[in-house]
Scaffold this active site. Structure first.
Site, mmCIF file in Angstrom:
data_model
loop_
_atom_site.group_PDB
_atom_site.id
_atom_site.type_symbol
_atom_site.label_atom_id
_atom_site.label_comp_id
_atom_site.label_asym_id
_atom_site.label_seq_id
_atom_site.Cartn_x
_atom_site.Cartn_y
_atom_site.Cartn_z
ATOM 1 N N SER A 164 17.257 29.431 -11.498
ATOM 2 C CA SER A 164 17.426 30.292 -10.323
ATOM 3 C C SER A 164 16.914 28.965 -9.193
ATOM 4 O O SER A 164 16.708 27.895 -9.099
ATOM 5 C CB SER A 164 16.343 31.108 -9.390
ATOM 6 N N SER A 212 17.401 28.631 -5.947
ATOM 7 C CA SER A 212 16.991 29.932 -5.281
ATOM 8 C C SER A 212 15.635 28.637 -4.478
ATOM 9 O O SER A 212 15.214 28.442 -3.170
ATOM 10 C CB SER A 212 16.654 31.110 -4.938
ATOM 11 N N THR A 268 16.396 39.397 -8.035
ATOM 12 C CA THR A 268 17.569 38.718 -8.779
ATOM 13 C C THR A 268 17.762 40.019 -10.246
ATOM 14 O O THR A 268 16.953 40.692 -10.137
ATOM 15 C CB THR A 268 18.009 37.596 -9.200
ATOM 16 N N LYS A 290 17.507 45.029 -9.153
ATOM 17 C CA LYS A 290 18.381 44.965 -7.477
ATOM 18 C C LYS A 290 18.382 46.610 -7.795
ATOM 19 O O LYS A 290 18.962 46.651 -6.510
ATOM 20 C CB LYS A 290 19.836 44.642 -7.297
ATOM 21 N N ASN A 302 19.569 43.130 -2.171
ATOM 22 C CA ASN A 302 18.795 41.489 -3.156
ATOM 23 C C ASN A 302 17.347 41.449 -1.985
ATOM 24 O O ASN A 302 17.194 39.504 -2.738
ATOM 25 C CB ASN A 302 19.846 40.674 -3.149
ATOM 26 N N ASP A 314 24.209 39.535 -0.403
ATOM 27 C CA ASP A 314 25.074 39.021 -1.346
ATOM 28 C C ASP A 314 27.089 39.301 -0.115
ATOM 29 O O ASP A 314 27.633 38.941 -0.771
ATOM 30 C CB ASP A 314 25.201 39.544 -2.665
ATOM 31 N N GLY A 349 36.420 42.261 -12.573
ATOM 32 C CA GLY A 349 35.766 42.648 -12.822
ATOM 33 C C GLY A 349 35.351 43.895 -12.730
ATOM 34 O O GLY A 349 35.139 44.363 -11.642
ATOM 35 N N SER A 350 33.387 44.547 -13.066
ATOM 36 C CA SER A 350 33.290 45.724 -12.283
ATOM 37 C C SER A 350 31.645 45.449 -12.839
ATOM 38 O O SER A 350 30.825 47.015 -12.270
ATOM 39 C CB SER A 350 33.592 46.900 -13.554
ATOM 40 N N TYR A 375 29.259 29.561 -10.442
ATOM 41 C CA TYR A 375 29.096 28.316 -9.798
ATOM 42 C C TYR A 375 28.795 27.344 -10.752
ATOM 43 O O TYR A 375 28.400 25.487 -10.482
ATOM 44 C CB TYR A 375 28.122 28.619 -9.198
#
Length: 295
Positions: free
Chosen positions: A26, A28, A73, A77, A98, A114, A136-137, A235
């Site tokens: 992470s 964060s 995370t 969630k 989140n 988010d 995506g799903s 990312y």
């Protein structure tokens, strides 16, 4: 690069944290501690690995010691929701929490930042009434779909490998995203490209061991409108193969780091009750860490 120094840890230091499993990757803590230092707050943000079977104990214990806020995370969630005193309308609609904020009774209020993280980089780039192609799903796609609704996108095509997953997701969000069109990966994608002002990759293609793969190739990207935005929630690596190919076509590109930074900034505003937080400092801290590890 942010060079502000946080006050020393003492008995008045306040705690923030992100909890998940795994958590070692992470960014964060890096981003938030840079921002807290810039603000001169005697707060610290930590990454805490919490197994699903210990989730209830963890959030109860953190509330008991006066933790000022939590990021949630994977894989918590959805699991965290029954443990909260309240969940706001946005998190309830998206089906994922989140961010936790302390309430006045020793519990937690749940929200979702988010969606704001996804939306902020798109401001001024996508006009209402356009068309979006969402690939995506998985869990992040729920926030993306909600963001598309907030933007006023008039047509959203949801495309994925598993038709049953697409149908289940569409049913879950039918109350606020009733006009979804579903497209399976075994169907031609070309009919959707020329009208798509926004393309969002919500799949794992492009990251880690899939870094040499892309959900759209160069000839397909060439069929998008010249002002289309290609947004990859991945990312690392930076840029992904998808964004490299899109840039060669002179399309606008956004990567997932900006979504991460902006959702973190939105959470920090909730926790500190400040109107403005140092977003640029958070972005610079994350960029510096990633750049140092690029091959």
């Amino acid at each position: 690069m942010n060079r502000a120094v946080q006050p020393p840890i003492d008995a008045s230091t306040r705690l923030l944290a992100v909890i998940g499993q795994p958590i070692h990757h992470s960014l964060s803590p890096l981003m938030h501690n840079a921002a807290l230092a810039e603000l001169g707050l005697n707060w610290r943000y930590m990454g805490l690995e919490v197994a699903p079977e210990r989730l209830e104990q963890a959030i109860g214990g953190l509330a008991a010691i006066g933790c000022r806020g939590l990021s949630i995370t994977i894989p918590h969630k959805e699991r965290v929701q029954p443990l909260l005193s309240s969940i706001d309308g946005l998190a309830s609609a998206v089906g994922a929490v989140n961010c936790l904020v302390p309430d006045d009774h020793g519990g937690w209020r749940g929200t979702n930042t988010d969606v704001m993280g996804f939306l902020t980089p798109l401001q001024g780039r996508v006009n209402p009434g356009g068309s979006a192609l969402v690939l995506g799903s998985g869990g992040v796609v729920r926030a993306v779909l909600r963001g598309c609704c907030e933007l006023g996108v008039s047509r959203v095509v949801l495309r994925g490998r598993n038709r049953s997953k697409l149908e289940a997701l569409a049913a879950d969000v039918a109350d606020w995203a009733p006009a979804l069109e579903l497209s399976s990966a075994d169907e031609p994608i070309e009919p959707y490209l020329a009208s798509s002002n926004l393309v969002v990759n919500g799949t794992p293609l492009g990251m880690a061991e899939l870094k040499d793969q892309t959900p759209l190739n160069s000839p397909q990207l060439a069929q998008l409108p010249s002002d289309a935005v290609v947004y990859d929630v991945v990312y690392t690596p930076r840029p992904t193969l998808l964004l490299q190919l899109a840039a060669k076509r002179n399309l606008q590109t956004i990567d997932g780091l900006e979504m991460l930074v902006q959702q973190g900034a939105a959470a920090l505003k909730l926790w500190t009750e400040l109107e403005a937080v140092p977003v640029e400092v958070m972005r610079n801290a994350a960029n510096a860490w990633l750049d140092a590890r690029q091959p």
